[in-house]
Scaffold this active site. Structure first.
Site, PDB file in Angstrom:
ATOM      1  N   ASN A   1       0.851  -1.194   0.000  1.00 10.54           N
ATOM      2  CA  ASN A   1       0.000   0.000   0.000  1.00 10.54           C
ATOM      3  C   ASN A   1       0.890   1.248   0.000  1.00 10.54           C
ATOM      4  O   ASN A   1       1.737   1.411   0.881  1.00 10.54           O
ATOM      5  CB  ASN A   1      -0.901  -0.031   1.241  1.00 10.54           C
TER       6      ASN A   1
ATOM      7  N   ASP B   1      -0.158   4.524  -0.088  1.00 10.10           N
ATOM      8  CA  ASP B   1      -0.833   5.768   0.328  1.00 10.10           C
ATOM      9  C   ASP B   1       0.085   6.703   1.106  1.00 10.10           C
ATOM     10  O   ASP B   1      -0.003   7.928   0.981  1.00 10.10           O
ATOM     11  CB  ASP B   1      -2.031   5.460   1.242  1.00 10.10           C
ATOM     12  N   HIS B   2       0.949   6.115   1.943  1.00  8.35           N
ATOM     13  CA  HIS B   2       1.754   6.953   2.836  1.00  8.35           C
ATOM     14  C   HIS B   2       2.786   7.793   2.095  1.00  8.35           C
ATOM     15  O   HIS B   2       3.241   8.816   2.598  1.00  8.35           O
ATOM     16  CB  HIS B   2       2.409   6.112   3.924  1.00  8.35           C
TER      17      HIS B   2
ATOM     18  N   ARG C   1       3.325  18.853   2.290  1.00  5.35           N
ATOM     19  CA  ARG C   1       3.816  20.101   1.686  1.00  5.35           C
ATOM     20  C   ARG C   1       3.015  20.517   0.452  1.00  5.35           C
ATOM     21  O   ARG C   1       3.354  21.500  -0.195  1.00  5.35           O
ATOM     22  CB  ARG C   1       5.289  19.940   1.281  1.00  5.35           C
TER      23      ARG C   1
ATOM     24  N   HIS D   1      -5.620   3.698  -1.807  1.00  5.10           N
ATOM     25  CA  HIS D   1      -6.964   4.009  -1.333  1.00  5.10           C
ATOM     26  C   HIS D   1      -7.317   5.414  -1.807  1.00  5.10           C
ATOM     27  O   HIS D   1      -6.697   6.389  -1.384  1.00  5.10           O
ATOM     28  CB  HIS D   1      -6.946   3.933   0.208  1.00  5.10           C
TER      29      HIS D   1
ATOM     30  N   ARG E   1      -9.587   8.086  -1.223  1.00  7.31           N
ATOM     31  CA  ARG E   1     -10.577   8.434  -0.197  1.00  7.31           C
ATOM     32  C   ARG E   1     -11.485   9.537  -0.728  1.00  7.31           C
ATOM     33  O   ARG E   1     -11.094  10.334  -1.578  1.00  7.31           O
ATOM     34  CB  ARG E   1      -9.879   8.917   1.085  1.00  7.31           C
TER      35      ARG E   1
ATOM     36  N   ARG F   1      -7.358  12.817   0.697  1.00  5.33           N
ATOM     37  CA  ARG F   1      -6.325  13.344   1.594  1.00  5.33           C
ATOM     38  C   ARG F   1      -4.918  12.880   1.226  1.00  5.33           C
ATOM     39  O   ARG F   1      -3.942  13.490   1.611  1.00  5.33           O
ATOM     40  CB  ARG F   1      -6.628  12.988   3.052  1.00  5.33           C
ATOM     41  N   HIS F   2      -4.793  11.775   0.505  1.00  7.80           N
ATOM     42  CA  HIS F   2      -3.442  11.378   0.051  1.00  7.80           C
ATOM     43  C   HIS F   2      -3.441  11.084  -1.460  1.00  7.80           C
ATOM     44  O   HIS F   2      -3.057  11.940  -2.235  1.00  7.80           O
ATOM     45  CB  HIS F   2      -2.843  10.243   0.894  1.00  7.80           C
TER      46      HIS F   2
ATOM     47  N   GLU G   1      -8.543   0.399  -3.077  1.00  7.23           N
ATOM     48  CA  GLU G   1      -9.423   0.431  -1.894  1.00  7.23           C
ATOM     49  C   GLU G   1     -10.349   1.622  -2.044  1.00  7.23           C
ATOM     50  O   GLU G   1      -9.900   2.723  -2.376  1.00  7.23           O
ATOM     51  CB  GLU G   1      -8.592   0.650  -0.626  1.00  7.23           C
TER      52      GLU G   1
ATOM     53  N   THR H   1      -8.246   3.380   8.161  1.00  6.00           N
ATOM     54  CA  THR H   1      -9.429   2.526   8.214  1.00  6.00           C
ATOM     55  C   THR H   1      -9.457   1.820   9.569  1.00  6.00           C
ATOM     56  O   THR H   1      -8.516   1.130   9.931  1.00  6.00           O
ATOM     57  CB  THR H   1      -9.374   1.497   7.061  1.00  6.00           C
TER      58      THR H   1
ATOM     59  N   GLU I   1     -10.865  -9.611   2.745  1.00  6.46           N
ATOM     60  CA  GLU I   1      -9.613  -9.201   3.382  1.00  6.46           C
ATOM     61  C   GLU I   1      -9.901  -9.092   4.877  1.00  6.46           C
ATOM     62  O   GLU I   1     -10.728  -8.280   5.308  1.00  6.46           O
ATOM     63  CB  GLU I   1      -9.105  -7.865   2.832  1.00  6.46           C
TER      64      GLU I   1
ATOM     65  N   HIS J   1      -3.601  -4.816   7.660  1.00  7.35           N
ATOM     66  CA  HIS J   1      -3.754  -3.665   8.539  1.00  7.35           C
ATOM     67  C   HIS J   1      -2.903  -3.844   9.791  1.00  7.35           C
ATOM     68  O   HIS J   1      -3.102  -4.791  10.536  1.00  7.35           O
ATOM     69  CB  HIS J   1      -5.207  -3.374   8.942  1.00  7.35           C
ATOM     70  N   GLY J   2      -1.954  -2.935   9.947  1.00  6.59           N
ATOM     71  CA  GLY J   2      -1.122  -2.930  11.150  1.00  6.59           C
ATOM     72  C   GLY J   2      -0.047  -4.006  11.158  1.00  6.59           C
ATOM     73  O   GLY J   2       0.630  -4.191  12.168  1.00  6.59           O
TER      74      GLY J   2
ATOM     75  N   GLY K   1       1.256  -1.561   4.316  1.00  6.25           N
ATOM     76  CA  GLY K   1       1.621  -0.218   3.882  1.00  6.25           C
ATOM     77  C   GLY K   1       2.522   0.506   4.848  1.00  6.25           C
ATOM     78  O   GLY K   1       3.728   0.672   4.620  1.00  6.25           O
TER      79      GLY K   1
HETATM   80  N1  PXP Z   1      -5.797  -3.216   4.061  1.00  9.91           N
HETATM   81  C1  PXP Z   1      -6.727  -2.235   4.127  1.00  9.91           C
HETATM   82  C2  PXP Z   1      -8.131  -2.553   3.717  1.00  9.91           C
HETATM   83  C3  PXP Z   1      -6.375  -0.942   4.528  1.00  9.91           C
HETATM   84  O1  PXP Z   1      -7.310   0.025   4.596  1.00  9.91           O
HETATM   85  C4  PXP Z   1      -5.030  -0.680   4.860  1.00  9.91           C
HETATM   86  C5  PXP Z   1      -4.628   0.717   5.241  1.00  9.91           C
HETATM   87  O2  PXP Z   1      -4.804   1.583   4.186  1.00  9.91           O
HETATM   88  C6  PXP Z   1      -4.101  -1.724   4.774  1.00  9.91           C
HETATM   89  C7  PXP Z   1      -4.514  -2.985   4.393  1.00  9.91           C
HETATM   90  C8  PXP Z   1      -2.664  -1.521   5.108  1.00  9.91           C
HETATM   91  O3  PXP Z   1      -2.542  -1.213   6.458  1.00  9.91           O
HETATM   92  P1  PXP Z   1      -1.162  -0.708   7.047  1.00  9.91           P
HETATM   93  O4  PXP Z   1      -0.864   0.604   6.383  1.00  9.91           O
HETATM   94  O5  PXP Z   1      -1.414  -0.588   8.501  1.00  9.91           O
HETATM   95  O6  PXP Z   1      -0.141  -1.755   6.687  1.00  9.91           O
END
Ligand code: PXP
Length: 236
Positions: A6, A8-9, A17, A42, A44, A48-49, A69, A100, A150, A190-191, A212
């Site tokens: 992922n 997004d970050h 910036r 994602h 959104r 935002r990103h 996403e 999320t 998922e 996630h996480g 991500g």
């Molecule tokens: N899966 C889903 C559905 C998510 O929304 C996210 C976060 O955007 C991730 C996976 C990845 O999570 P993390 O950034 O905590 O690894």
């Protein structure tokens, strides 16, 4: 087991910036080249990103699998049908959340989700639904014709004690077994990070992990030394 990254970050850092760097499209290319099995982003509602133009360009460059996403809204379905990612992951979205926060409540939005899934699948897109490790949610996902679930690993990742971690792990394992038996493909995410991912990889039913924040965080620190050396060389 496949890895979806992922990105997004990368866009979150750019948006700090509101400039052009770092470019999430470049990140997508690097992840693809480095052996990621898929790129996840994602779009959104509040952009935002990742924004619409990022998504268009990411679609052009991703040669592995693009997993978009998104919230289950008409606007997002229109964008997905136009962009044609290989996979759409339906996620709940709240404006005020940092990320999320939990899985979709499929049972409460069954008819709406069934319609969204039908429209996406008619456009040739596979549909994944992000859910908590809950058997009832999985039953509902099978009933509305999702291809993939998922499983949300956030509670496992945030568990504070060993017994809590073990409990959350067992919930994920049971959910994965049940989902596979229901004919669904199983992903999780996630996480997840470099410390907690190993146990999850031992759940055979899980085919793919989407990660991500931890990968991008590590990239910042592992890349920092070279970035400083490059700048120091330039200014001396
Ligand atoms: N899966 C889903 C559905 C998510 O929304 C996210 C976060 O955007 C991730 C996976 C990845 O999570 P993390 O950034 O905590 O690894």
């Amino acid at each position: 087991m496949r890895l979806g990254v992922n990105i997004d970050h990368v866009a979150t850092l750019r948006q700090a910036r509101k400039t052009y760097e770092p470019d999430p499209v470049a990140a997508a290319i690097i992840c693809d080249l480095a052996g990621a099995d898929g790129i996840v982003c994602h779009l959104r509602e509040d952009r935002r990103h990742i924004n619409d133009e990022d998504l268009r360009r990411i679609r052009e460059v991703v040669k592995s699998t693009l997993n978009l996403e998104m919230a289950a809204s008409d606007e997002m379905v229109r964008i997905a049908v136009k962009t044609k990612p290989e996979i759409v992951t339906l996620v709940p979205e709240k404006r005020e959340e940092l990320t999320t926060e939990g899985g979709l409540d499929v049972a409460s939005h069954k008819d709406h989700l069934r319609d969204i899934i039908f429209r996406l699948k008619s456009a040739g897109i596979k549909v994944s639904v992000f859910i908590d490790p809950d058997i009832e949610q999985i039953k509902q996902c099978a009933a509305i014709d999702a291809d993939i679930v998922e499983i949300h690993t956030g509670h496992y990742a945030n568990a504070k004690t060993t017994s809590e971690t073990d409990e959350e792990f067992e919930r994920i394992r049971h959910a994965a077994i049940y989902a596979e038996k229901s004919g669904l493909s199983v992903c999780a995410g996630h996480g997840l990070n470099y410390h907690n991912v190993k146990d999850i990889t031992e759940i055979e039913e899980i085919e793919e992990l989407n990660i991500g924040h931890s990968i991008i965080s590590r990239a910042v620190l592992t890349g920092l030394e070279k970035a400083v050396r490059d700048m120091a060389e330039l200014i001396r």
